[in-house]
Design a protein around this motif. Structure first.
Motif, short mmCIF file in Angstrom:
data_model
loop_
_atom_site.label_atom_id
_atom_site.label_comp_id
_atom_site.label_asym_id
_atom_site.label_seq_id
_atom_site.Cartn_x
_atom_site.Cartn_y
_atom_site.Cartn_z
N ALA A 270 1.23 -3.86 4.92
CA ALA A 270 -0.11 -4.27 4.50
C ALA A 270 -0.76 -3.20 3.61
O ALA A 270 -1.89 -3.38 3.17
CB ALA A 270 -0.98 -4.53 5.72
N ASP A 271 -0.04 -2.12 3.37
CA ASP A 271 -0.62 -1.00 2.61
C ASP A 271 -0.55 -1.29 1.11
O ASP A 271 0.53 -1.27 0.51
CB ASP A 271 0.15 0.29 2.94
CG ASP A 271 -0.40 1.50 2.20
OD1 ASP A 271 -1.57 1.45 1.78
OD2 ASP A 271 0.35 2.48 2.04
N LEU A 272 -1.71 -1.55 0.52
CA LEU A 272 -1.77 -1.79 -0.92
C LEU A 272 -1.65 -0.48 -1.68
O LEU A 272 -2.10 0.57 -1.21
CB LEU A 272 -3.09 -2.47 -1.28
CG LEU A 272 -3.24 -3.91 -0.79
CD1 LEU A 272 -4.69 -4.35 -0.84
CD2 LEU A 272 -2.36 -4.83 -1.62
N ASN A 273 -1.04 -0.55 -2.85
CA ASN A 273 -0.94 0.64 -3.70
C ASN A 273 -1.91 0.57 -4.88
O ASN A 273 -2.78 1.41 -5.01
CB ASN A 273 0.48 0.79 -4.26
CG ASN A 273 1.52 0.91 -3.18
OD1 ASN A 273 1.21 1.32 -2.06
ND2 ASN A 273 2.74 0.56 -3.49
N ALA B 240 -2.70 6.53 -5.63
CA ALA B 240 -3.69 5.55 -6.04
C ALA B 240 -4.30 4.90 -4.81
O ALA B 240 -5.49 4.93 -4.59
CB ALA B 240 -3.06 4.50 -6.93
N ASP B 241 -3.48 4.29 -4.01
CA ASP B 241 -3.97 3.79 -2.72
C ASP B 241 -2.83 3.79 -1.70
O ASP B 241 -2.98 3.27 -0.61
CB ASP B 241 -4.56 2.37 -2.86
CG ASP B 241 -5.60 2.08 -1.77
OD1 ASP B 241 -6.72 2.59 -1.87
OD2 ASP B 241 -5.26 1.38 -0.81
N HIS B 242 -1.71 4.37 -2.10
CA HIS B 242 -0.56 4.44 -1.19
C HIS B 242 -0.95 5.27 0.04
O HIS B 242 -1.36 6.41 -0.09
CB HIS B 242 0.63 5.11 -1.85
CG HIS B 242 0.99 4.61 -3.23
ND1 HIS B 242 0.14 4.66 -4.30
CD2 HIS B 242 2.14 4.08 -3.70
CE1 HIS B 242 0.75 4.17 -5.37
NE2 HIS B 242 1.97 3.81 -5.03
N GLY B 243 -0.80 4.71 1.21
CA GLY B 243 -1.05 5.46 2.43
C GLY B 243 -2.42 6.10 2.45
O GLY B 243 -2.58 7.26 2.82
N ASP B 244 -3.44 5.35 2.04
CA ASP B 244 -4.76 5.94 1.82
C ASP B 244 -5.54 6.20 3.09
O ASP B 244 -6.53 6.93 3.07
CB ASP B 244 -5.58 5.02 0.90
CG ASP B 244 -5.73 3.63 1.48
OD1 ASP B 244 -4.71 3.02 1.81
OD2 ASP B 244 -6.87 3.16 1.59
N ALA B 245 -5.14 5.60 4.20
CA ALA B 245 -5.88 5.77 5.45
C ALA B 245 -4.88 5.68 6.60
O ALA B 245 -3.81 5.08 6.45
CB ALA B 245 -6.95 4.68 5.59
N VAL C 287 -6.66 -5.41 6.63
CA VAL C 287 -6.02 -4.10 6.84
C VAL C 287 -6.35 -3.14 5.70
O VAL C 287 -6.66 -1.99 5.92
CB VAL C 287 -4.49 -4.24 6.99
CG1 VAL C 287 -3.85 -2.88 7.24
CG2 VAL C 287 -4.15 -5.20 8.13
N ASP C 288 -6.25 -3.63 4.47
CA ASP C 288 -6.43 -2.73 3.33
C ASP C 288 -7.14 -3.48 2.22
O ASP C 288 -7.14 -4.71 2.17
CB ASP C 288 -5.06 -2.23 2.84
CG ASP C 288 -5.14 -0.96 1.99
OD1 ASP C 288 -6.27 -0.45 1.79
OD2 ASP C 288 -4.09 -0.48 1.52
N ARG C 289 -7.75 -2.72 1.34
CA ARG C 289 -8.30 -3.28 0.10
C ARG C 289 -8.10 -2.24 -0.99
O ARG C 289 -8.05 -1.04 -0.71
CB ARG C 289 -9.77 -3.66 0.22
CG ARG C 289 -10.69 -2.48 0.47
CD ARG C 289 -12.16 -2.88 0.29
NE ARG C 289 -13.07 -1.87 0.78
CZ ARG C 289 -14.26 -1.62 0.24
NH1 ARG C 289 -14.68 -2.30 -0.82
NH2 ARG C 289 -15.05 -0.70 0.76
CA LIG Z 1 -3.51 1.52 0.62
#
Ligand SMILES: [Ca+2]
Ligand SMILES: [Ca+2]
Ligand SMILES: [Ca+2]
Ligand SMILES: [Ca+2]
Length: 404
Positions: A48-51, A34-39, A258-260
């Motif tokens: 700071a990594d949003l899922n 979904a957004d885990h480790g997206d970049a 860091v993330d969105r």
């Molecule tokens: Ca993320």
């Protein structure tokens, strides 16, 4: 179905020209989560990594809205105590959009105290509500016991806001390798749906850190459309310990986004790899200004998505910025945070919504309707905060439920 203004239609048509050029340069797009480790930067800045982001009307009381964000995915049960820690240098922020455009209007900020050496001492969250009122609330302390610790839920009496923070089962479900292989076959010109027959949920057996609030709708004071848009952001606060003379008079803390995350898989699936870091530090206003539109349209076109469906996705995640939008006049009912048809994603998002299936259906023009990872590994809870209890260390001989 959404309709376009003439101006928006003209923009899409002009983009079609860009696509023809961009297609020549479309890189392979890895699909991860979904957004885990997206970049790359988010992957390396784990705390700071949003899922995922969730927004729903409480099915037990539709006058309340539930908001949640998860971060730090793939926490194994045996390391719950060592890795289930909220980062005290991060501001976890909900950006709330109230007026129907791409500019957030109100904010909810959450910061945590540092984890201490004492295993029985909670991290204390400081919650700043949209009207500026502030309260504190302890997290649910993770444990290595066989059964999950009781959830600590704090109610701020003056506002009626409820708050929870702690480890939960990751509600996101998705067969990452299966879909990755399927997408690769599409790109190779030989679509092979049998790659989706694995039926393995990559996220089964793992926990994630959740921050969840339940707020009276009246507190948010929505205006037009009786709708709210939600975007989660992590902001790293870096203290300047040795300010130089050039920084004299400036703030002693540097902040950097860091993330969105808002709608699921936007950065992971739609934004090409070279722009993923850039996407995470950009804003919803950048989305609406078209900063990523050509890249997103190029990705979808390479996947064979029809223009009509590209338009649908653009309306959800681009035209008014990437906000997860929830309408207050659509009743949400049922167990586990709600499950009645038509009330879930892309109208907000409930823990049990199979967002991957919804997006696969749109992206493949209905050719593929499921990744066959469709049932969460643990039951959801019928009351706030709805997420399944965290996985705890297993006894000898017990299946750990992971499905890698
Ligand atoms: Ca993320
Ligand atoms: Ca606005
Ligand atoms: Ca799960
Ligand atoms: Ca699914």
């Amino acid at each position: 179905m959404f309709s376009f203004t003439r101006r928006q239609l003209a923009m899409i048509v002009s983009l079609a020209v860009i696509i023809v050029v961009a297609l020549y340069f479309t890189a392979h797009v890895p699909i991860e989560a979904a957004d885990h480790g997206d970049a790359p930067i988010a992957s390396l800045d784990r705390s700071a990594d949003l899922n995922d982001v969730y927004a729903l009307l409480d099915p037990n009381d539709n006058t309340r809205v539930f908001l949640a964000m998860t971060s730090q995915g793939f926490i194994v049960p045996a390391e719950a105590v060592n890795f289930g820690i909220f980062d005290p240098s991060i501001t976890y922020r909900f950006e709330l959009e109230m007026t129907g455009d791409a500019t957030p209007d109100k904010f909810i900020d959450i910061r945590f105290s540092a984890k201490t050496q004492s295993p029985t001492q909670a991290q204390i969250a400081t919650v700043i509500l949209p009207d500026g009122r502030t309260f504190t609330a302890p997290n649910t302390i993770p444990s290595l016991a066989a059964t999950a610790p009781p959830r600590v839920i704090t109610t701020h009496q003056a506002s009626g806001v409820q708050f929870f923070s702690g480890l939960v089962d990751d509600a996101f479900l998705f067969d990452i390798p299966g879909v990755n292989r399927f997408i690769a076959s599409v790109r190779a010109g030989a679509p092979n749906a049998s790659f989706l027959n694995r039926g393995r949920d990559t996220f089964a057996g793992y926990n994630t850190l959740a921050i969840a609030l339940s707020l009276p709708i009246a507190l948010l004071q929505p205006t037009a459309n009786s709708e709210i848009g939600v975007n989660a952001v992590t902001i790293r606060n870096v203290a300047l310990r040795r300010p130089t003379r050039f920084q004299r008079g400036a703030s002693k803390t540097l902040t950097t986004q860091v993330d969105r995350a808002a709608n699921p898989t936007v950065n992971v699936v739609l934004v090409p790899f070279p722009r993923k870091n850039e996407h995470n530090i950009s804003t919803t206003m950048d989305d609406a200004a078209g900063r990523f539109t050509d890249s997103i349209v190029a990705t979808l076109t390479a996947l064979g998505t029809r223009l009509e469906n590209i338009n649908t996705l653009a309306q959800i995640a681009v035209v008014r910025g990437d906000f997860l939008r929830l309408k207050f006049d659509i009743r949400n009912e049922g167990p586990g945070g709600g499950n009645n048809p038509g009330a879930g994603f892309p109208n907000g998002r409930r823990p049990g919504d199979d967002v991957v299936d919804t997006l696969l259906t749109v992206i493949t023009n209905g050719a593929i309707t499921t990744d066959n990872a469709n049932t969460n590994d643990v039951p959801f809870i019928n009351t706030f905060p709805f997420f399944g209890l965290p996985h705890q260390p297993r006894d000898t001989g017990m299946d750990d439920q992971t499905r890698n």
